[in-house]
Design a protein around this motif. Structure first.
Motif, PDB file in Angstrom:
ATOM      1  N   ASP A 135      -5.223  -0.187   7.445  1.00 22.12           N
ATOM      2  CA  ASP A 135      -4.526   0.222   5.890  1.00 22.12           C
ATOM      3  C   ASP A 135      -5.613   0.014   5.086  1.00 22.12           C
ATOM      4  O   ASP A 135      -6.762   0.887   4.182  1.00 22.12           O
ATOM      5  CB  ASP A 135      -4.131  -0.742   5.246  1.00 22.12           C
ATOM      6  CG  ASP A 135      -2.473  -1.128   6.132  1.00 22.12           C
ATOM      7  OD1 ASP A 135      -2.246   0.154   6.392  1.00 22.12           O
ATOM      8  OD2 ASP A 135      -1.614  -1.406   5.525  1.00 22.12           O
ATOM      9  N   ALA A 136      -7.027  -0.516   5.680  1.00 20.74           N
ATOM     10  CA  ALA A 136      -7.883  -0.860   5.275  1.00 20.74           C
ATOM     11  C   ALA A 136      -9.150   0.586   5.185  1.00 20.74           C
ATOM     12  O   ALA A 136      -8.918   0.796   3.931  1.00 20.74           O
ATOM     13  CB  ALA A 136      -9.284  -1.642   5.903  1.00 20.74           C
ATOM     14  N   LEU A 196      -7.129   2.668   2.538  1.00 18.06           N
ATOM     15  CA  LEU A 196      -7.454   2.333   0.532  1.00 18.06           C
ATOM     16  C   LEU A 196      -8.884   2.915   0.431  1.00 18.06           C
ATOM     17  O   LEU A 196      -9.202   3.666  -0.327  1.00 18.06           O
ATOM     18  CB  LEU A 196      -7.973   0.678   0.905  1.00 18.06           C
ATOM     19  CG  LEU A 196      -7.147   0.125   0.186  1.00 18.06           C
ATOM     20  CD1 LEU A 196      -6.745  -1.647   0.894  1.00 18.06           C
ATOM     21  CD2 LEU A 196      -6.860   0.514  -1.428  1.00 18.06           C
ATOM     22  N   ALA A 197      -9.531   3.177   1.645  1.00 16.04           N
ATOM     23  CA  ALA A 197     -11.754   3.407   1.481  1.00 16.04           C
ATOM     24  C   ALA A 197     -10.852   5.250   1.313  1.00 16.04           C
ATOM     25  O   ALA A 197     -11.637   5.273   0.034  1.00 16.04           O
ATOM     26  CB  ALA A 197     -11.661   2.906   2.428  1.00 16.04           C
ATOM     27  N   GLN A 232      -9.079   5.297  -2.037  1.00 18.07           N
ATOM     28  CA  GLN A 232     -10.803   4.771  -3.574  1.00 18.07           C
ATOM     29  C   GLN A 232     -12.075   5.916  -3.425  1.00 18.07           C
ATOM     30  O   GLN A 232     -11.698   6.671  -4.944  1.00 18.07           O
ATOM     31  CB  GLN A 232     -11.263   3.849  -3.108  1.00 18.07           C
ATOM     32  CG  GLN A 232     -10.644   2.588  -3.663  1.00 18.07           C
ATOM     33  CD  GLN A 232     -10.791   0.929  -3.982  1.00 18.07           C
ATOM     34  OE1 GLN A 232     -10.996   0.677  -3.480  1.00 18.07           O
ATOM     35  NE2 GLN A 232     -10.466   1.057  -4.954  1.00 18.07           N
ATOM     36  N   LEU A 250       1.004  -1.142  -0.009  1.00 15.99           N
ATOM     37  CA  LEU A 250       0.061  -0.165   0.301  1.00 15.99           C
ATOM     38  C   LEU A 250       0.456   0.803   0.182  1.00 15.99           C
ATOM     39  O   LEU A 250       0.714   2.304  -1.126  1.00 15.99           O
ATOM     40  CB  LEU A 250      -1.381   0.058   1.405  1.00 15.99           C
ATOM     41  CG  LEU A 250      -1.784   1.398   1.118  1.00 15.99           C
ATOM     42  CD1 LEU A 250      -2.875   1.041   0.520  1.00 15.99           C
ATOM     43  CD2 LEU A 250      -3.113   0.880   2.462  1.00 15.99           C
ATOM     44  N   LEU A 264      -5.383  -0.396  -6.412  1.00 15.63           N
ATOM     45  CA  LEU A 264      -5.999  -0.546  -4.965  1.00 15.63           C
ATOM     46  C   LEU A 264      -7.515  -1.288  -4.820  1.00 15.63           C
ATOM     47  O   LEU A 264      -7.333  -1.612  -3.184  1.00 15.63           O
ATOM     48  CB  LEU A 264      -6.431   1.086  -5.027  1.00 15.63           C
ATOM     49  CG  LEU A 264      -5.618   2.554  -4.524  1.00 15.63           C
ATOM     50  CD1 LEU A 264      -6.141   3.676  -5.102  1.00 15.63           C
ATOM     51  CD2 LEU A 264      -4.543   1.847  -3.547  1.00 15.63           C
ATOM     52  N   THR A 265      -7.425  -1.424  -5.789  1.00 14.24           N
ATOM     53  CA  THR A 265      -9.020  -2.840  -5.755  1.00 14.24           C
ATOM     54  C   THR A 265      -8.225  -4.111  -5.232  1.00 14.24           C
ATOM     55  O   THR A 265      -8.781  -4.759  -4.821  1.00 14.24           O
ATOM     56  CB  THR A 265     -10.357  -2.456  -6.762  1.00 14.24           C
ATOM     57  OG1 THR A 265     -10.681  -1.506  -7.082  1.00 14.24           O
ATOM     58  CG2 THR A 265     -11.026  -3.941  -6.678  1.00 14.24           C
ATOM     59  N   ALA A 324      -6.924  -4.421  -1.779  1.00 13.65           N
ATOM     60  CA  ALA A 324      -8.458  -4.468  -0.858  1.00 13.65           C
ATOM     61  C   ALA A 324      -9.071  -5.609  -1.026  1.00 13.65           C
ATOM     62  O   ALA A 324      -9.445  -6.072   0.488  1.00 13.65           O
ATOM     63  CB  ALA A 324      -9.387  -3.113  -1.421  1.00 13.65           C
ATOM     64  N   GLU A 325      -9.328  -6.209  -1.759  1.00 18.68           N
ATOM     65  CA  GLU A 325      -9.566  -7.419  -2.273  1.00 18.68           C
ATOM     66  C   GLU A 325      -8.496  -8.785  -1.862  1.00 18.68           C
ATOM     67  O   GLU A 325      -8.793  -9.898  -1.303  1.00 18.68           O
ATOM     68  CB  GLU A 325      -9.969  -7.703  -3.450  1.00 18.68           C
ATOM     69  CG  GLU A 325     -11.055  -7.579  -4.227  1.00 18.68           C
ATOM     70  CD  GLU A 325     -11.364  -7.455  -5.054  1.00 18.68           C
ATOM     71  OE1 GLU A 325     -12.524  -6.637  -5.385  1.00 18.68           O
ATOM     72  OE2 GLU A 325     -10.682  -7.841  -5.852  1.00 18.68           O
ATOM     73  N   VAL A 349      -4.700  -6.368   2.778  1.00 15.22           N
ATOM     74  CA  VAL A 349      -4.894  -5.749   3.492  1.00 15.22           C
ATOM     75  C   VAL A 349      -6.209  -5.382   4.263  1.00 15.22           C
ATOM     76  O   VAL A 349      -6.005  -5.533   5.318  1.00 15.22           O
ATOM     77  CB  VAL A 349      -5.224  -4.120   2.649  1.00 15.22           C
ATOM     78  CG1 VAL A 349      -5.584  -3.311   4.234  1.00 15.22           C
ATOM     79  CG2 VAL A 349      -4.092  -3.955   2.078  1.00 15.22           C
ATOM     80  N   ASN A 350      -7.473  -6.331   3.134  1.00 15.80           N
ATOM     81  CA  ASN A 350      -8.492  -6.105   4.580  1.00 15.80           C
ATOM     82  C   ASN A 350      -8.605  -7.872   5.195  1.00 15.80           C
ATOM     83  O   ASN A 350      -9.458  -7.391   6.369  1.00 15.80           O
ATOM     84  CB  ASN A 350      -9.974  -6.453   3.412  1.00 15.80           C
ATOM     85  CG  ASN A 350     -10.255  -4.633   3.012  1.00 15.80           C
ATOM     86  OD1 ASN A 350      -9.779  -3.647   3.553  1.00 15.80           O
ATOM     87  ND2 ASN A 350     -10.946  -4.409   2.185  1.00 15.80           N
TER      88      ASN A 350
END
Ligand code: FE2
Length: 189
Positions: free
Chosen positions: A123-124, A127-128, A131, A65, A174-175, A178-179, A182-183
């Motif tokens: 981090d989640a 990321l949000a 985005q 990230l 980033l998606t 995220a997938e 990180v999440n």
């Protein structure tokens, strides 16, 4: 009668909600003016994003990230440069216009950094926030590309499209992050 009263009340309320007084619209404004206004708006936004990205990279816990934010920081420098080329092409001074929308999105990012510092969910949250920034930019550049096409400004279309593609690619990257890890790290915590 009652309906009229409540309509008057809600008109009063919405006038109170407006932060800036509405100026009478000049009759001679056209799509060129709208394009220039939007250009100043997005120029302001990119400069704010340039300030925010190093802070987000520093805060990120995942190396991937951090790398994504640093990469996009360098791309953003190029995007600012492209916007300055557009100002020159339309023969207008490169000025900024405060954009409340990007300030709000970036403020949310700051809030996440403060409130989730040291947690696995940080981090989640970053990321949000990132985005949301990308989607804002994609909306702006998409509109500006369409207007530039309508105005027959082919070189401007090319420059805007180059940036738009970079924003789309960043959003996709980033998606993927995220997938991925990180999440799931946030979930595992
Ligand atoms: Fe950008």
């Amino acid at each position: 009668m009652a309906a009229k009263k409540s309509a008057r009340k809600s008109a009063k309320k919405s006038a109170a909600r407006r932060t800036t007084p509405r100026k009478p619209a000049p009759k001679d404004k056209d799509l060129n003016d709208l394009f220039y206004d939007q250009l100043k708006d997005v120029y302001f936004a990119e400069k704010q994003i340039l300030k925010a990205l190093p802070k987000m990279a520093k805060a990120a816990q995942s190396r991937d990230l951090e790398a994504a934010f640093t990469k996009h920081f360098h791309e953003t420098e190029g995007q600012v440069d492209r916007l300055e080329q557009v100002f020159r092409l339309i023969d207008k001074p490169a000025r900024t216009k405060t954009c409340d929308a990007i300030m709000g999105i970036l403020d949310e990012g700051k809030e996440v950094m403060d409130e989730y510092r040291g947690t696995e969910a940080l981090d989640a949250g970053l990321l949000a926030a990132a985005q949301a920034v990308e989607h804002y930019e994609m909306a702006r550049y998409g509109t500006m590309k369409a207007w530039a096409m309508q105005l027959g400004m082919h070189e401007v279309v090319r420059l805007i499209d180059e940036t738009l593609e970079q924003e789309r690619k960043t959003d996709k990257d980033l998606t993927i992050l995220a997938e991925g890890a990180v999440n799931s790290e946030a979930l595992a915590a």
